[in-house]
Design a protein around this motif. Structure first.
Motif, mmCIF file in Angstrom:
data_model
loop_
_atom_site.group_PDB
_atom_site.id
_atom_site.type_symbol
_atom_site.label_atom_id
_atom_site.label_comp_id
_atom_site.label_asym_id
_atom_site.label_seq_id
_atom_site.Cartn_x
_atom_site.Cartn_y
_atom_site.Cartn_z
ATOM 1 N N ALA A 173 53.890 21.322 78.253
ATOM 2 C CA ALA A 173 53.640 22.656 78.813
ATOM 3 C C ALA A 173 54.127 22.763 80.253
ATOM 4 O O ALA A 173 54.710 23.778 80.654
ATOM 5 N N VAL A 174 53.906 21.711 81.041
ATOM 6 C CA VAL A 174 54.360 21.742 82.441
ATOM 7 C C VAL A 174 55.879 21.607 82.514
ATOM 8 O O VAL A 174 56.519 22.200 83.390
ATOM 9 N N LEU A 175 56.457 20.854 81.586
ATOM 10 C CA LEU A 175 57.921 20.805 81.495
ATOM 11 C C LEU A 175 58.504 22.190 81.236
ATOM 12 O O LEU A 175 59.481 22.610 81.864
ATOM 13 N N GLU A 176 57.892 22.911 80.303
ATOM 14 C CA GLU A 176 58.334 24.286 80.001
ATOM 15 C C GLU A 176 58.233 25.154 81.249
ATOM 16 O O GLU A 176 59.115 25.972 81.536
ATOM 17 N N GLU A 177 57.145 24.965 81.986
ATOM 18 C CA GLU A 177 56.902 25.778 83.177
ATOM 19 C C GLU A 177 57.966 25.528 84.244
ATOM 20 O O GLU A 177 58.491 26.464 84.839
ATOM 21 N N ILE A 178 58.281 24.272 84.468
ATOM 22 C CA ILE A 178 59.249 23.952 85.523
ATOM 23 C C ILE A 178 60.659 24.391 85.137
ATOM 24 O O ILE A 178 61.462 24.776 85.989
ATOM 25 N N GLN A 179 60.956 24.383 83.837
ATOM 26 C CA GLN A 179 62.264 24.837 83.363
ATOM 27 C C GLN A 179 62.410 26.353 83.522
ATOM 28 O O GLN A 179 63.495 26.855 83.781
ATOM 29 N N GLN A 180 61.291 27.068 83.355
ATOM 30 C CA GLN A 180 61.332 28.536 83.402
ATOM 31 C C GLN A 180 61.111 29.094 84.801
ATOM 32 O O GLN A 180 61.122 30.297 85.005
ATOM 33 N N SER A 181 60.861 28.222 85.765
ATOM 34 C CA SER A 181 60.557 28.676 87.123
ATOM 35 C C SER A 181 61.771 29.361 87.732
ATOM 36 O O SER A 181 62.773 28.726 88.048
ATOM 37 N N ALA A 182 61.672 30.684 87.878
ATOM 38 C CA ALA A 182 62.802 31.464 88.381
ATOM 39 C C ALA A 182 62.726 31.664 89.892
ATOM 40 O O ALA A 182 63.685 32.056 90.534
ATOM 41 N N SER A 183 61.558 31.399 90.484
ATOM 42 C CA SER A 183 61.399 31.591 91.921
ATOM 43 C C SER A 183 60.637 30.417 92.511
ATOM 44 O O SER A 183 59.953 29.682 91.807
ATOM 45 N N ILE A 184 60.758 30.238 93.801
ATOM 46 C CA ILE A 184 60.072 29.152 94.493
ATOM 47 C C ILE A 184 58.666 29.632 94.828
ATOM 48 O O ILE A 184 58.476 30.556 95.618
ATOM 49 N N CYS A 185 57.668 29.022 94.200
ATOM 50 C CA CYS A 185 56.297 29.476 94.383
ATOM 51 C C CYS A 185 55.330 28.295 94.269
ATOM 52 O O CYS A 185 55.748 27.151 94.081
ATOM 53 N N LYS A 186 54.040 28.583 94.373
ATOM 54 C CA LYS A 186 53.023 27.529 94.300
ATOM 55 C C LYS A 186 53.106 26.765 92.992
ATOM 56 O O LYS A 186 52.918 25.547 92.954
ATOM 57 N N SER A 187 53.355 27.481 91.892
ATOM 58 C CA SER A 187 53.374 26.812 90.590
ATOM 59 C C SER A 187 54.476 25.754 90.526
ATOM 60 O O SER A 187 54.309 24.714 89.886
ATOM 61 N N THR A 188 55.611 25.999 91.208
ATOM 62 C CA THR A 188 56.681 24.996 91.277
ATOM 63 C C THR A 188 56.150 23.720 91.919
ATOM 64 O O THR A 188 56.376 22.608 91.438
ATOM 65 N N CYS A 189 55.431 23.919 93.014
ATOM 66 C CA CYS A 189 54.838 22.789 93.738
ATOM 67 C C CYS A 189 53.839 22.037 92.862
ATOM 68 O O CYS A 189 53.828 20.806 92.828
ATOM 69 N N TYR A 190 52.988 22.785 92.156
ATOM 70 C CA TYR A 190 51.979 22.165 91.292
ATOM 71 C C TYR A 190 52.638 21.352 90.172
ATOM 72 O O TYR A 190 52.175 20.263 89.840
ATOM 73 N N CYS A 191 53.711 21.902 89.594
ATOM 74 C CA CYS A 191 54.427 21.192 88.521
ATOM 75 C C CYS A 191 55.002 19.873 89.035
ATOM 76 O O CYS A 191 54.880 18.824 88.382
ATOM 77 N N LEU A 192 55.644 19.931 90.204
ATOM 78 C CA LEU A 192 56.237 18.725 90.775
ATOM 79 C C LEU A 192 55.176 17.679 91.068
ATOM 80 O O LEU A 192 55.371 16.484 90.816
ATOM 81 N N ARG A 193 54.044 18.116 91.585
ATOM 82 C CA ARG A 193 52.951 17.179 91.881
ATOM 83 C C ARG A 193 52.370 16.585 90.600
ATOM 84 O O ARG A 193 51.962 15.428 90.579
ATOM 85 N N PHE A 194 52.334 17.375 89.542
ATOM 86 C CA PHE A 194 51.856 16.880 88.248
ATOM 87 C C PHE A 194 52.681 15.673 87.809
ATOM 88 O O PHE A 194 52.143 14.614 87.454
ATOM 89 N N PHE A 195 54.010 15.827 87.853
ATOM 90 C CA PHE A 195 54.877 14.731 87.415
ATOM 91 C C PHE A 195 54.888 13.582 88.421
ATOM 92 O O PHE A 195 55.010 12.416 88.029
ATOM 93 N N LEU A 196 54.749 13.897 89.698
ATOM 94 C CA LEU A 196 54.652 12.840 90.715
ATOM 95 C C LEU A 196 53.413 11.985 90.461
ATOM 96 O O LEU A 196 53.473 10.748 90.520
ATOM 97 N N ASN A 197 52.297 12.629 90.131
ATOM 98 C CA ASN A 197 51.053 11.895 89.845
ATOM 99 C C ASN A 197 51.198 11.005 88.616
ATOM 100 O O ASN A 197 50.742 9.859 88.598
ATOM 101 N N ILE A 198 51.835 11.540 87.565
ATOM 102 C CA ILE A 198 52.028 10.758 86.337
ATOM 103 C C ILE A 198 52.933 9.557 86.582
ATOM 104 O O ILE A 198 52.631 8.430 86.166
ATOM 105 N N SER A 199 54.057 9.784 87.262
ATOM 106 C CA SER A 199 55.004 8.681 87.483
ATOM 107 C C SER A 199 54.372 7.588 88.345
ATOM 108 O O SER A 199 54.604 6.392 88.106
#
Length: 429
Positions: free
Chosen positions: A338-364
């Protein structure tokens, strides 16, 4: 002819209060309360000013506004402020703040019988509208309002009074209170609701928000919250009920930008979950299937309810950081996809972009941590491979690369806490 805005109508009504009799004044306040619900954050802050509270204080002192009417207006200001998540300092900086403080002390110090209703109204206004409170008045206000919340009469009026009391208590969650002043009462309220469903959705969410805030001050509450009161089970049930009340297909333009109360309460639950995941560290069997419930809301909200979807991603970000949440649950219950889908569909730079990146940073980061347990190490490597394949399939590397140059910008704009090293976001196998 130009149509007046909600805040212009509000100001006009407020200016007319001084010359009204009590009943007419109440009618105008009811209109003002309805207008507040239509306002956006900027409009709300512009009318709920220091000057407005100063004038209210003057009207009360000059007997041009009854305390009943003043309470009615202040409580609704607090209700709207809390539901919309708006921070104000205007009450705290006005003479009315000190007047309310003094009235609470005077009521407590009365030698004759105290007026419990007036004391509760004063405590509600104080906690709802103040960004800072004294420890003395906190130790008075919280028990007073929990006493109101313990009422079990089955009437709409009682349910509303209980809701306001618990909403006010939830706003006191930032400050330390002795456990003996709240815990037994809160447990009784929660357990009674679980059996009889007597609280409104907002009241129940508010009492949980207050209790989760307590983890900052008292880690011994973890067992009560998880194993006796069943926090995650209750959140899941509440979210499922609220999501059935939301019209997910209705677009913001069709609503005139208005957000329904059910949507606002749902967002308050995600705020509560974000706090919970950032503080709670013990294993909990009720996590099973819980991530899936967040993912379902995220997917339902993605098209037309961006504020709710942002809250979902933030919650998943915090869950991914929490070691009591298994990474395989994040994968199997659809969070990674779901977060992968979100980051792929992100058309603008916003908080959700940041949250998605942090999600994957935490997992890695978590997947890099080796363990001495042979079986756990085998599972970790298998999980890395599975997530790597999922990311590769979802075009993750290209998406991360496209954002790399703005990691610093995202950190500055959204306090993102992102690593500037692109390799930190990768899951290497």
């Amino acid at each position: 002819m130009q149509v007046k805005s909600a805040n212009e109508k509000f100001t006009e009504l407020f200016d007319k209060l001084e010359g009204c009799k009590e009943e007419e004044q109440m009618q105008k306040i009811e209109e003002m309360n309805e207008l507040m619900e239509e306002m956006n954050e900027n409009e709300f802050i512009s009318v709920i000013s220091i000057g407005m509270f100063e004038k209210m204080h003057k009207m009360i002192e000059e007997k041009k506004m009854t305390m009943k009417n003043a309470f009615y207006l202040m409580e609704h200001i607090g209700h709207c402020k809390e539901l919309k998540g708006i921070f104000i300092t205007s009450f705290y900086l006005s003479k009315l703040y000190y007047f309310v403080q003094k009235m609470i002390i005077n009521e407590i110090e009365k030698k004759e019988e105290k007026n419990e209703k007036i004391l509760a109204d004063l405590c509600e206004c104080y906690l709802l509208l103040s960004p800072g409170v004294s420890s003395e008045l906190l130790s008075i206000s919280v028990p007073c309002l929990l006493k109101v919340a313990l009422r079990k009469e089955e009437s709409e009026e009682t349910r509303k009074e209980v809701e306001m009391a618990l909403l006010a208590v939830s706003n006191a969650g930032y400050w330390s209170v002795e456990q003996k002043l709240y815990l037994n009462e809160i447990k009784e309220i929660v357990l009674f609701h679980q059996k009889h469903h007597n609280l409104t959705h907002l009241a129940y969410q508010s009492i949980w928000l207050y209790l989760i805030y307590r983890l900052d001050f008292d880690k011994s509450l973890e067992r009560e919250i998880v194993f006796k009161l069943h926090f995650l089970r209750e959140v899941k049930r509440e979210m499922e009920e609220l999501t059935r009340c939301v019209d997910w297909k209705r677009k913001e333009k069709e609503r005139g930008g208005k957000v329904t109360e059910d949507e606002l309460i749902l967002m308050r639950w995600f705020k509560t979950l974000g706090i919970y995941f950032s503080k709670y560290r013990s294993k909990n069997e009720e996590f099973d299937g819980f991530i899936d419930s967040i993912v379902k809301v995220l997917r339902a909200a993605r098209e037309n309810k961006r504020e709710i979807s942002n809250k979902c991603i933030y919650t998943l970000r915090e869950a991914a950081k929490n070691e009591s949440v298994r990474i395989d649950d994040l994968l199997k219950e659809g969070a990674v996809e779901a977060v992968l889908e979100e980051i792929q569909q992100s058309a603008s730079i916003c908080k959700s972009t940041c949250y998605c990146l942090r999600f994957f940073l935490n997992i890695s980061r978590r997947l890099r941590e080796k363990t001495d347990n042979e079986m756990e190490e085998v599972n970790r490597k298998a999980m890395k491979m599975e997530i790597f394949e999922k990311m590769e399939e979802g075009g993750y590397e290209d998406a991360i690369a496209s954002f790399h140059e703005i990691f610093g910008f995202l950190n500055n704009k959204f306090y993102g806490g992102l690593s500037l090293n692109i390799s930190d976001y990768s899951v290497n196998v």
